[in-house]
Design a protein around this motif. Sequence first.
Motif, PDB file in Angstrom:
ATOM      1  N   VAL A  95      -1.190  -2.318  -5.478  1.00 35.14           N
ATOM      2  CA  VAL A  95      -1.614  -0.979  -5.889  1.00 35.14           C
ATOM      3  C   VAL A  95      -0.940  -0.587  -7.199  1.00 35.14           C
ATOM      4  N   LYS A  96       0.356  -0.845  -7.321  1.00 29.51           N
ATOM      5  CA  LYS A  96       1.065  -0.501  -8.559  1.00 29.51           C
ATOM      6  C   LYS A  96       0.502  -1.276  -9.751  1.00 29.51           C
ATOM      7  N   MET A  97       0.206  -2.554  -9.572  1.00 32.12           N
ATOM      8  CA  MET A  97      -0.386  -3.340 -10.663  1.00 32.12           C
ATOM      9  C   MET A  97      -1.767  -2.798 -11.026  1.00 32.12           C
ATOM     10  N   PHE A  98      -2.561  -2.434 -10.026  1.00 33.79           N
ATOM     11  CA  PHE A  98      -3.893  -1.884 -10.259  1.00 33.79           C
ATOM     12  C   PHE A  98      -3.803  -0.604 -11.085  1.00 33.79           C
ATOM     13  N   LEU A  99      -2.925   0.302 -10.683  1.00 28.95           N
ATOM     14  CA  LEU A  99      -2.773   1.560 -11.410  1.00 28.95           C
ATOM     15  C   LEU A  99      -2.322   1.318 -12.851  1.00 28.95           C
ATOM     16  N   ALA A 100      -1.383   0.402 -13.028  1.00 28.61           N
ATOM     17  CA  ALA A 100      -0.897   0.083 -14.379  1.00 28.61           C
ATOM     18  C   ALA A 100      -2.035  -0.486 -15.233  1.00 28.61           C
ATOM     19  N   GLN A 101      -2.827  -1.371 -14.658  1.00 25.01           N
ATOM     20  CA  GLN A 101      -3.943  -1.966 -15.404  1.00 25.01           C
ATOM     21  C   GLN A 101      -4.980  -0.921 -15.799  1.00 25.01           C
ATOM     22  N   LYS A 102      -5.156   0.092 -14.971  1.00 23.30           N
ATOM     23  CA  LYS A 102      -6.140   1.142 -15.253  1.00 23.30           C
ATOM     24  C   LYS A 102      -5.556   2.257 -16.117  1.00 23.30           C
ATOM     25  N   GLY A 103      -4.266   2.151 -16.455  1.00 25.33           N
ATOM     26  CA  GLY A 103      -3.631   3.158 -17.295  1.00 25.33           C
ATOM     27  C   GLY A 103      -3.373   4.480 -16.589  1.00 25.33           C
ATOM     28  N   ILE A 104      -3.238   4.431 -15.274  1.00 28.68           N
ATOM     29  CA  ILE A 104      -3.005   5.642 -14.491  1.00 28.68           C
ATOM     30  C   ILE A 104      -1.504   5.791 -14.267  1.00 28.68           C
ATOM     31  N   PRO A 105      -0.918   6.873 -14.764  1.00 30.82           N
ATOM     32  CA  PRO A 105       0.526   7.066 -14.560  1.00 30.82           C
ATOM     33  C   PRO A 105       0.835   7.272 -13.081  1.00 30.82           C
ATOM     34  N   PHE A 106       1.925   6.649 -12.639  1.00 32.29           N
ATOM     35  CA  PHE A 106       2.303   6.766 -11.235  1.00 32.29           C
ATOM     36  C   PHE A 106       3.808   6.691 -11.096  1.00 32.29           C
ATOM     37  N   GLU A 107       4.268   7.163  -9.953  1.00 30.21           N
ATOM     38  CA  GLU A 107       5.662   6.980  -9.577  1.00 30.21           C
ATOM     39  C   GLU A 107       5.675   6.414  -8.167  1.00 30.21           C
ATOM     40  N   PHE A 108       6.602   5.517  -7.917  1.00 30.67           N
ATOM     41  CA  PHE A 108       6.733   4.907  -6.603  1.00 30.67           C
ATOM     42  C   PHE A 108       7.777   5.676  -5.811  1.00 30.67           C
ATOM     43  N   VAL A 109       7.439   6.054  -4.587  1.00 28.36           N
ATOM     44  CA  VAL A 109       8.362   6.766  -3.709  1.00 28.36           C
ATOM     45  C   VAL A 109       8.678   5.842  -2.542  1.00 28.36           C
ATOM     46  N   ASN A 110       9.952   5.484  -2.426  1.00 27.53           N
ATOM     47  CA  ASN A 110      10.425   4.552  -1.414  1.00 27.53           C
ATOM     48  C   ASN A 110      10.549   5.254  -0.064  1.00 27.53           C
ATOM     49  N   ALA A 111       9.695   4.898   0.867  1.00 34.51           N
ATOM     50  CA  ALA A 111       9.693   5.526   2.187  1.00 34.51           C
ATOM     51  C   ALA A 111      10.905   5.126   3.022  1.00 34.51           C
ATOM     52  N   ARG A 112      11.626   4.106   2.599  1.00 29.53           N
ATOM     53  CA  ARG A 112      12.853   3.737   3.324  1.00 29.53           C
ATOM     54  C   ARG A 112      14.021   4.630   2.934  1.00 29.53           C
ATOM     55  N   GLU A 113      13.934   5.248   1.768  1.00 29.70           N
ATOM     56  CA  GLU A 113      15.043   6.069   1.274  1.00 29.70           C
ATOM     57  C   GLU A 113      14.728   7.565   1.270  1.00 29.70           C
ATOM     58  N   ASP A 114      13.480   7.925   1.440  1.00 29.89           N
ATOM     59  CA  ASP A 114      13.058   9.320   1.365  1.00 29.89           C
ATOM     60  C   ASP A 114      12.431   9.711   2.707  1.00 29.89           C
ATOM     61  N   GLU A 115      13.115  10.577   3.432  1.00 33.03           N
ATOM     62  CA  GLU A 115      12.674  10.936   4.791  1.00 33.03           C
ATOM     63  C   GLU A 115      11.305  11.612   4.790  1.00 33.03           C
ATOM     64  N   GLU A 116      11.044  12.478   3.823  1.00 31.40           N
ATOM     65  CA  GLU A 116       9.739  13.140   3.748  1.00 31.40           C
ATOM     66  C   GLU A 116       8.631  12.123   3.465  1.00 31.40           C
ATOM     67  N   ALA A 117       8.926  11.152   2.609  1.00 31.87           N
ATOM     68  CA  ALA A 117       7.953  10.093   2.313  1.00 31.87           C
ATOM     69  C   ALA A 117       7.669   9.277   3.567  1.00 31.87           C
ATOM     70  N   LEU A 118       8.697   8.973   4.330  1.00 30.53           N
ATOM     71  CA  LEU A 118       8.523   8.221   5.573  1.00 30.53           C
ATOM     72  C   LEU A 118       7.628   8.987   6.547  1.00 30.53           C
ATOM     73  N   LYS A 119       7.847  10.287   6.676  1.00 34.63           N
ATOM     74  CA  LYS A 119       7.016  11.105   7.552  1.00 34.63           C
ATOM     75  C   LYS A 119       5.562  11.089   7.087  1.00 34.63           C
ATOM     76  N   LYS A 120       5.354  11.199   5.779  1.00 35.11           N
ATOM     77  CA  LYS A 120       4.002  11.226   5.227  1.00 35.11           C
ATOM     78  C   LYS A 120       3.288   9.901   5.480  1.00 35.11           C
ATOM     79  N   VAL A 121       3.968   8.795   5.196  1.00 36.09           N
ATOM     80  CA  VAL A 121       3.363   7.480   5.394  1.00 36.09           C
ATOM     81  C   VAL A 121       3.091   7.234   6.870  1.00 36.09           C
ATOM     82  N   SER A 122       4.037   7.599   7.719  1.00 38.38           N
ATOM     83  CA  SER A 122       3.856   7.401   9.158  1.00 38.38           C
ATOM     84  C   SER A 122       2.674   8.210   9.685  1.00 38.38           C
ATOM     85  N   ALA A 123       2.525   9.427   9.206  1.00 40.43           N
ATOM     86  CA  ALA A 123       1.428  10.289   9.663  1.00 40.43           C
ATOM     87  C   ALA A 123       0.069   9.779   9.186  1.00 40.43           C
TER      88      ALA A 123
END
Length: 83
Positions: free
Chosen positions: A16-44
């Motif tokens: 997904v990150k490579m795809f976004l980079a190839q399409k020129g879409i700015p993105f940030e990666f949020v590590n669900a192992r280190e961010d509790e809110e991200a983990l909740k979002k991904v789990s849900a």
Amino acid sequence: MVRVYGVPGCGPCEIVKMFLAQKGIPFEFVNAREDEEALKKVSALAGSPTAGVVLEWEGGVEAIRGVSPARLHAWLTRYRKEA
């Protein structure tokens, strides 16, 4: 800006990150192992951090399971309509 929620080293996350980079879409990666809110979002939305990748942008949020070119291009079409 698209937020990519996942875990480091996850194959689908890297695709997904490579795809976004190839399409020129700015993105940030949020590590669900280190961010509790991200983990909740991904789990849900995806079931677990290893079950899929969650993309969030102004106007939408979507879990992608089984990353494939067809699914990524379908997401891109929705993203461009909403962004």
